[in-house]
Design a protein around this motif. Structure first.
Motif, PDB file in Angstrom:
ATOM      1  N   LYS A   1       0.833  -1.213   0.000  1.00  0.00           N
ATOM      2  CA  LYS A   1       0.000   0.000   0.000  1.00  0.00           C
ATOM      3  C   LYS A   1       0.861   1.253   0.000  1.00  0.00           C
ATOM      4  N   GLU A   2       1.904   1.247   0.835  1.00  0.00           N
ATOM      5  CA  GLU A   2       2.791   2.408   0.908  1.00  0.00           C
ATOM      6  C   GLU A   2       3.442   2.693  -0.443  1.00  0.00           C
ATOM      7  N   LEU A   3       3.711   1.635  -1.199  1.00  0.00           N
ATOM      8  CA  LEU A   3       4.344   1.776  -2.505  1.00  0.00           C
ATOM      9  C   LEU A   3       3.323   1.892  -3.639  1.00  0.00           C
ATOM     10  N   GLU A   4       2.059   2.020  -3.257  1.00  0.00           N
ATOM     11  CA  GLU A   4       0.958   2.282  -4.195  1.00  0.00           C
ATOM     12  C   GLU A   4       0.850   1.225  -5.288  1.00  0.00           C
ATOM     13  N   CYS A   5       1.103  -0.036  -4.900  1.00  0.00           N
ATOM     14  CA  CYS A   5       0.900  -1.119  -5.862  1.00  0.00           C
ATOM     15  C   CYS A   5      -0.109  -2.135  -5.322  1.00  0.00           C
ATOM     16  N   PHE A   6      -0.944  -1.697  -4.397  1.00  0.00           N
ATOM     17  CA  PHE A   6      -1.995  -2.539  -3.820  1.00  0.00           C
ATOM     18  C   PHE A   6      -3.253  -1.686  -3.639  1.00  0.00           C
ATOM     19  N   PRO A   7      -4.452  -2.197  -3.948  1.00  0.00           N
ATOM     20  CA  PRO A   7      -4.729  -3.550  -4.422  1.00  0.00           C
ATOM     21  C   PRO A   7      -4.385  -3.724  -5.891  1.00  0.00           C
ATOM     22  N   PRO A   8      -4.155  -4.957  -6.324  1.00  0.00           N
ATOM     23  CA  PRO A   8      -3.873  -5.200  -7.742  1.00  0.00           C
ATOM     24  C   PRO A   8      -5.108  -4.943  -8.592  1.00  0.00           C
ATOM     25  N   GLU A   9      -4.884  -4.735  -9.879  1.00  0.00           N
ATOM     26  CA  GLU A   9      -5.984  -4.363 -10.766  1.00  0.00           C
ATOM     27  C   GLU A   9      -7.068  -5.434 -10.835  1.00  0.00           C
ATOM     28  N   LEU A  10      -6.700  -6.681 -10.601  1.00  0.00           N
ATOM     29  CA  LEU A  10      -7.703  -7.750 -10.579  1.00  0.00           C
ATOM     30  C   LEU A  10      -8.841  -7.401  -9.630  1.00  0.00           C
ATOM     31  N   PHE A  11      -8.512  -6.757  -8.495  1.00  0.00           N
ATOM     32  CA  PHE A  11      -9.523  -6.427  -7.493  1.00  0.00           C
ATOM     33  C   PHE A  11     -10.093  -5.027  -7.673  1.00  0.00           C
ATOM     34  N   SER A  12      -9.309  -4.118  -8.215  1.00  0.00           N
ATOM     35  CA  SER A  12      -9.785  -2.740  -8.354  1.00  0.00           C
ATOM     36  C   SER A  12     -10.624  -2.546  -9.609  1.00  0.00           C
ATOM     37  N   ASN A  13     -10.311  -3.285 -10.676  1.00  0.00           N
ATOM     38  CA  ASN A  13     -11.123  -3.225 -11.893  1.00  0.00           C
ATOM     39  C   ASN A  13     -10.938  -4.522 -12.678  1.00  0.00           C
ATOM     40  N   PRO A  14     -11.671  -5.571 -12.325  1.00  0.00           N
ATOM     41  CA  PRO A  14     -11.479  -6.872 -12.972  1.00  0.00           C
ATOM     42  C   PRO A  14     -11.777  -6.854 -14.464  1.00  0.00           C
ATOM     43  N   ARG A  58     -11.093  -4.359 -16.671  1.00  0.00           N
ATOM     44  CA  ARG A  58      -9.911  -3.877 -17.387  1.00  0.00           C
ATOM     45  C   ARG A  58      -8.779  -4.905 -17.300  1.00  0.00           C
ATOM     46  N   PHE A  59      -8.642  -5.526 -16.118  1.00  0.00           N
ATOM     47  CA  PHE A  59      -7.599  -6.526 -15.931  1.00  0.00           C
ATOM     48  C   PHE A  59      -7.764  -7.684 -16.915  1.00  0.00           C
ATOM     49  N   LEU A  60      -8.982  -8.222 -16.986  1.00  0.00           N
ATOM     50  CA  LEU A  60      -9.207  -9.362 -17.883  1.00  0.00           C
ATOM     51  C   LEU A  60      -9.049  -8.957 -19.342  1.00  0.00           C
ATOM     52  N   ASP A  61      -9.470  -7.754 -19.666  1.00  0.00           N
ATOM     53  CA  ASP A  61      -9.300  -7.265 -21.038  1.00  0.00           C
ATOM     54  C   ASP A  61      -7.815  -7.227 -21.410  1.00  0.00           C
ATOM     55  N   ASN A 116     -16.196 -10.411 -28.902  1.00  0.00           N
ATOM     56  CA  ASN A 116     -17.436 -10.128 -28.184  1.00  0.00           C
ATOM     57  C   ASN A 116     -17.156  -9.835 -26.702  1.00  0.00           C
ATOM     58  N   LEU A 117     -16.302 -10.660 -26.105  1.00  0.00           N
ATOM     59  CA  LEU A 117     -15.997 -10.486 -24.687  1.00  0.00           C
ATOM     60  C   LEU A 117     -15.166  -9.237 -24.445  1.00  0.00           C
ATOM     61  N   THR A 118     -14.143  -9.000 -25.268  1.00  0.00           N
ATOM     62  CA  THR A 118     -13.287  -7.831 -25.043  1.00  0.00           C
ATOM     63  C   THR A 118     -14.059  -6.528 -25.242  1.00  0.00           C
ATOM     64  N   GLY A 119     -15.013  -6.525 -26.154  1.00  0.00           N
ATOM     65  CA  GLY A 119     -15.848  -5.333 -26.335  1.00  0.00           C
ATOM     66  C   GLY A 119     -16.644  -5.016 -25.088  1.00  0.00           C
ATOM     67  N   GLN A 149     -17.245  -1.998 -19.737  1.00  0.00           N
ATOM     68  CA  GLN A 149     -17.400  -2.060 -18.287  1.00  0.00           C
ATOM     69  C   GLN A 149     -16.194  -1.480 -17.551  1.00  0.00           C
ATOM     70  N   ALA A 150     -15.014  -1.584 -18.184  1.00  0.00           N
ATOM     71  CA  ALA A 150     -13.785  -1.118 -17.535  1.00  0.00           C
ATOM     72  C   ALA A 150     -13.782   0.381 -17.301  1.00  0.00           C
ATOM     73  N   GLU A 151     -14.605   1.119 -18.036  1.00  0.00           N
ATOM     74  CA  GLU A 151     -14.645   2.572 -17.885  1.00  0.00           C
ATOM     75  C   GLU A 151     -15.410   2.994 -16.642  1.00  0.00           C
ATOM     76  N   LYS A 152     -16.111   2.066 -16.019  1.00  0.00           N
ATOM     77  CA  LYS A 152     -16.923   2.402 -14.850  1.00  0.00           C
ATOM     78  C   LYS A 152     -16.222   1.935 -13.572  1.00  0.00           C
ATOM     79  N   PRO A 153     -16.427   2.640 -12.450  1.00  0.00           N
ATOM     80  CA  PRO A 153     -15.871   2.162 -11.183  1.00  0.00           C
ATOM     81  C   PRO A 153     -16.465   0.807 -10.825  1.00  0.00           C
ATOM     82  N   LEU A 154     -15.657  -0.060 -10.252  1.00  0.00           N
ATOM     83  CA  LEU A 154     -16.095  -1.413  -9.928  1.00  0.00           C
ATOM     84  C   LEU A 154     -17.349  -1.423  -9.067  1.00  0.00           C
ATOM     85  N   ASN A 155     -17.353  -0.584  -7.996  1.00  0.00           N
ATOM     86  CA  ASN A 155     -18.472  -0.663  -7.059  1.00  0.00           C
ATOM     87  C   ASN A 155     -19.778  -0.134  -7.645  1.00  0.00           C
TER      88      ASN A 155
END
Length: 610
Positions: A262-275, A277-280, A300-303, A308-314
């Motif tokens: 967290k201190e080094l600003e590499c947590f949480p990983p993108e898998l959790f912050s925006n799944p 965009r991560f999967l794309d 179809n899936l990447t589109g 969805q990646a443009e929106k906040p996860l929550n």
């Protein structure tokens, strides 16, 4: 010398900038929260499962001698022992996810692990990082210069490998071959040890021999300080080189590594912050779909993921449902359970908006939900509570009819739900306070009494009932109501004696009754409650300021009031509250108090402008 997490983060950052990222050494302590046993726990399991094999081992003298216990087992028995914990166990704990984040961020060049488990490699793969994996139980350690970083090096073998080094003899023989590799590692990069005790194998003497103070070495452990470390050799080593070797105690691997990432600003990983965009991003590694059959599943899936990646996860997880089912017509033919799931999504999104203080948007979502179904208790009850909070903030009497209607609808669905009845009483109480309507106060009393008949130990209901009683008592200057409020506060404190809010409110009602009766003993009881509350929340000193003002101790009142201002613990709407609170009359003409009111007014205007 020791460091805190922030300082370790700075050291890792500096090392990365100098192109000498840290090397981490990890032991069993990094895997315990993934249900991988420690050496001591494995010894206990060996004694239970293989009592005959270990009957000649001294249980007191060798109780920590992991190597000796493992040497009593043949290799087949060792595999039988380790398989459920190492191979069959698929869990990933947060220490390894944080390590993977640090590797992905370039703060760790290499992880050398004494563990057989593959948790770190699985955590890396989960995050889209694929480090090189080396098994030094079978590899030629003299070819260490060919390691491709970032990498994971299993010093004693892997659970799925052909060789696992367990016994004292095995690790001693192997350690002799690791000398050049370990010397090169310690002399090339700074290092950090975590989850490793140094007393369960033959590696530590090699570390002690090869460390030449070329780079900093940080050792973390669960013991609070160096003197509590069980391994004398580790203790002596850290003290001998204490300018460049640093011990950080009281460490839990999961907590420490998450905080570090967290201190080094590499947590949480993108898998959790925006799944999405991560999967794309991960799918970009797949070659285009080869068939021209009009069924390009990849495109179809990447589109969809890009959208969805443009929106906040929550927001996106709930709004996807809301967009699909925008009205009653769109839910035709669905089962009651499916409609309830849709209503839950609406409720979650509305609550999210309310937590962001976007009340109007939240109310719009609830109205849209109730246009689909009026039979979802959660939406009805939470909308009523949400609207009640808003009406109370705005002091808007007109909203309460709708609030009461929502509570009534929720009551029809669940007539014995104490939460709805108690919160119905809270809504009535709020309107009663705005209108100063004694009949509404009495109706609120009835609701609180019913809810307490169902849940007599509810602190929430007891506290709200006591507030209702004491508020009407102040309006009517009714001693009997003051005493009833006192009884309810005492009930609450019997359940939770260290609740600062209840202690403060109890002190307030005692103080009000003291003023009514001009009773010094009640003032002293009120002061005792304020003191108890201040021990729990030292910065919550407003009530003490009021008490000292009443007692004409102006200087102490000033001290407590300015302390509350400094730590932002004044009541809500502080300018209005302080302007009207008669307990402060004795300090109202003081210059510093006038200046305080001016500061609060200025702050209020700035907040409104923002």
């Amino acid at each position: 010398m020791s460091f805190n997490v922030k300082e370790v983060a700075q050291l890792l950052k500096q090392a990365k900038e100098n192109e000498k990222p840290y090397v981490f050494f990890t032991g069993a302590g990094c895997s315990v929260k993934a249900d991988v046993p420690t050496a001591t726990e494995l010894i206990q399991e060996i004694c239970k499962k293989f009592p005959i094999q270990v009957k000649n081992i001294d249980p007191e003298k060798d109780k920590y001698n992991y190597g000796k216990y493992m040497s009593a087992l043949d290799k087949s028995e060792r595999r039988e022992l380790l398989k459920p914990h190492i191979i069959d166990n698929k869990k990933i704990n947060w220490a390894h996810i944080a390590l993977a984040c640090l590797m992905q961020g370039g703060y760790i060049q290499r992880v050398l692990t004494f563990n057989f488990d593959s948790i770190l490699s699985r955590a890396c793969n989960l995050l889209g990082l694929h480090p090189s994996i080396y098994d030094f139980a079978t590899a030629n350690p003299h070819l260490y210069h060919l390691i491709n970083d970032p990498s994971i090096v299993h010093l004693h073998g892997q659970g799925t490998g052909f060789v696992q080094l367990n016994t004292q003899e095995e690790t001693l023989k192997h350690t002799e071959q690791l000398g050049d590799f370990i010397a090169s590692t310690l002399n090339s990069n700074p290092s950090l040890f975590i989850g490793y005790s140094g007393n369960a194998d033959e590696f530590f003497p090699l570390l002690e021999k090869k460390y030449s103070e070329q780079h900093r070495l940080i050792w973390t452990g669960r013991k609070q300080n160096i003197d509590q470390i069980e391994a004398e050799s580790v203790k002596g080593f850290l003290k001998k080189n204490n300018n460049l070797t640093h011990y950080i105690g009281g460490i839990d691997a999961d907590d420490f590594l998450i905080q570090l990432a967290k201190e080094l600003e590499c947590f949480p990983p993108e898998l959790f912050s925006n799944p999405y965009r991560f999967l794309d991003q991960q799918l970009k590694n797949i070659q285009p779909y080869p068939l021209g059959d009009g069924l390009d599943i990849l495109e179809n899936l990447t589109g969809y993921l890009k959208e969805q990646a443009e929106k906040p996860l929550n927001k996106s997880l709930y709004t996807a449902v809301i967009h699909k089912y925008q009205n009653k017509e769109s839910t035709k033919g669905l089962t009651e359970k499916a409609i309830n799931d849709i209503m839950w999504a609406y409720d979650q999104q509305a609550r999210y908006l309310r937590n962001q203080e976007k009340f109007e948007d939240s109310h719009r979502i609830y109205d849209q939900a109730l246009a689909i179904s009026t039979r979802h208790y959660g939406c009805l009850h939470n909308y009523a509570l949400n609207l009640s909070d808003y009406a109370n903030i705005k002091k808007d009497e007109n909203l309460f009819n709708k609030i009461f209607e929502l509570h009534e609808q929720a009551y029809k669905l669940q007539p014995f739900n104490a939460d709805n009845i108690g919160n119905f009483g809270l809504s009535i109480l709020r309107l009663a306070c705005i209108k100063k309507d004694e009949n509404l106060f009495k109706t609120a009393f009835e609701k609180f009494e019913i809810s307490l008949g169902i849940q007599p130990d509810s602190l929430n209901f007891l506290g709200n009932y006591a507030i209702a009683l004491s508020t009407l008592a102040r309006i009517q200057q009714d001693e009997a109501l003051f005493n009833k409020a006192i009884i309810e506060y005492q009930k609450a404190l019997n359940i939770q004696p260290d609740d600062a809010d209840i202690l403060n409110n109890y002190g307030n009602v005692l103080s009000d009754l003291a003023k009514f009766k001009n009773d010094e003993s009640l003032f002293q009881k009120a002061f005792a409650q304020y003191q108890k509350a201040s021990k729990i929340r030292p910065n919550d000193t407003y009530n003490l300021a009021c008490y000292y003002s009443l007692k004409n101790n102006l200087e102490v009142s000033k001290e407590n009031l300015l302390h509350a201002e400094k730590y932002d613990s004044l009541p809500s709407n502080p300018h209005k509250h302080l302007s009207e609170d008669q307990d402060l009359n004795n300090i109202r003409q003081e210059q510093w108090f006038t200046e305080l009111l001016e500061r609060l007014k200025e702050k209020e205007l700035k907040n409104k402008a923002a």
